[in-house]
Design a protein around this motif. Structure first.
Motif, mmCIF file in Angstrom:
data_model
loop_
_atom_site.group_PDB
_atom_site.id
_atom_site.type_symbol
_atom_site.label_atom_id
_atom_site.label_comp_id
_atom_site.label_asym_id
_atom_site.label_seq_id
_atom_site.Cartn_x
_atom_site.Cartn_y
_atom_site.Cartn_z
ATOM 1 N N LEU A 1 50.123 19.524 38.168
ATOM 2 C CA LEU A 1 49.829 20.151 39.455
ATOM 3 C C LEU A 1 50.169 19.159 40.555
ATOM 4 N N THR A 2 51.042 19.549 41.496
ATOM 5 C CA THR A 2 51.377 18.696 42.634
ATOM 6 C C THR A 2 50.835 19.321 43.917
ATOM 7 N N ARG B 1 47.512 21.949 51.835
ATOM 8 C CA ARG B 1 46.530 22.726 51.063
ATOM 9 C C ARG B 1 47.226 23.674 50.086
ATOM 10 N N THR B 2 48.415 23.264 49.651
ATOM 11 C CA THR B 2 49.184 24.043 48.692
ATOM 12 C C THR B 2 49.340 23.248 47.403
ATOM 13 N N ALA B 3 49.181 23.928 46.265
ATOM 14 C CA ALA B 3 49.330 23.295 44.951
ATOM 15 C C ALA B 3 50.423 24.012 44.168
ATOM 16 N N HIS B 4 51.181 23.245 43.396
ATOM 17 C CA HIS B 4 52.298 23.796 42.616
ATOM 18 C C HIS B 4 52.135 23.404 41.157
ATOM 19 N N PHE C 1 50.890 28.020 43.360
ATOM 20 C CA PHE C 1 52.060 28.804 42.988
ATOM 21 C C PHE C 1 52.774 28.173 41.802
ATOM 22 N N ALA C 2 53.633 28.965 41.190
ATOM 23 C CA ALA C 2 54.470 28.505 40.086
ATOM 24 C C ALA C 2 55.728 29.346 40.043
ATOM 25 N N ALA C 3 56.766 28.792 39.458
ATOM 26 C CA ALA C 3 58.001 29.538 39.213
ATOM 27 C C ALA C 3 58.124 29.705 37.706
#
Length: 264
Positions: A190-191, A195-198, A234-236
């Protein structure tokens, strides 16, 4: 929320995704040059596609074919594979058609899934799933990537940073692990940006690739994002089974990261 509000909310989320990826690429050493209506992103030493692309300038709805070719030519001059990448959902539907008319073909599509981390159900307390130290996370990812025991899935839009942790440098990520009978069967990276995490990478022990540990891992990572104060995760995910697991955990589909390249 009506349809118009839903579209606005999705576009705001995708802008945050875009900003997160720009920051991540810069942190990994990529540079950015502006050429008219496109940006040329490139890494001076690392030729991997995720760090060497042409992107539309933010707010652009259409790019003349000569400017697309100018950006691709710049990548060629840098001895990089020419390709253009954008986030579908931030641009009009006709944008892809204009790229095809300019002689480009779609070569990769990574659907984006987004959620508010605090709304993702928590993992059962009886399950051994936890975040680990930077040193332990580094060792697990190196092991997962070096052998054949794990199926490694980096989403291709933010490369995994596998540098050895240093006490003098802040760790820009969190690693989560799901254990079964003492073995790490699922890993997740998780990066963060603002305030957004990927969820930038996943790995699964090859003889334990069922969906339940993945769902537990997604819940663990969402909890870690909430603790960091993130309001978007979010994730791809291009794999259909992974997408289904994300949807069961409360994620929603929202556009895609799409790549185009010259037909020749």
């Amino acid at each position: 929320m009506d349809d118009a509000e839903a579209v606005r909310a999705t576009r705001l989320a995708l802008r945050r995704v875009y900003d997160h990826l720009v920051q991540a690429h810069e942190r990994l050493g990529a540079q950015r040059e502006s050429l008219g209506l496109v940006d040329v992103v490139f890494h001076p030493q690392n030729p991997i596609p995720a760090l060497n692309v042409v992107q539309p300038r933010r707010g652009t709805a259409w790019i003349p074919a000569p400017q697309i070719e100018q950006g691709l030519a710049r990548l060629r001059a840098l001895t990089r594979v020419p390709r253009l990448q954008y986030i579908e959902g931030l641009f009009p539907a006709q944008f892809g058609e204009s790229l095809a008319a300019a002689g480009l073909i779609e070569i990769q599509r990574a659907p984006l899934l987004i959620a508010t981390p605090s709304t993702v159900p928590a993992a059962p307390s009886a399950i051994v799933a936890r975040t680990v130290s930077a040193v332990r996370g580094y060792a697990l990812w190196i092991y997962a990537g070096a052998g054949t025991h794990y199926a490694l899935d980096a989403d291709g839009v933010e490369p995994l940073e596998l540098s050895r942790p240093s006490a003098n440098r802040p760790v820009p990520h969190v690693d989560g692990v799901v254990y079964r009978r003492g073995l790490p069967v699922r890993l997740g990276r998780l990066t963060f940006h603002d305030r957004t995490a990927h969820i930038a990478g996943l790995a699964a022990l090859r003889d334990a690739e069922d969906d339940r540990p993945l769902e537990l891992l997604l819940r663990l990572l969402a909890e870690a994002a909430t603790k960091r104060g993130c309001t978007l995760i979010f994730a791809a995910a291009s794999d259909a089974a992974q997408q289904a697991a994300f949807l069961r955990c409360g994620f929603a589909e929202a556009g895609a990261v799409v790549s185009y390249a010259p037909a020749d």
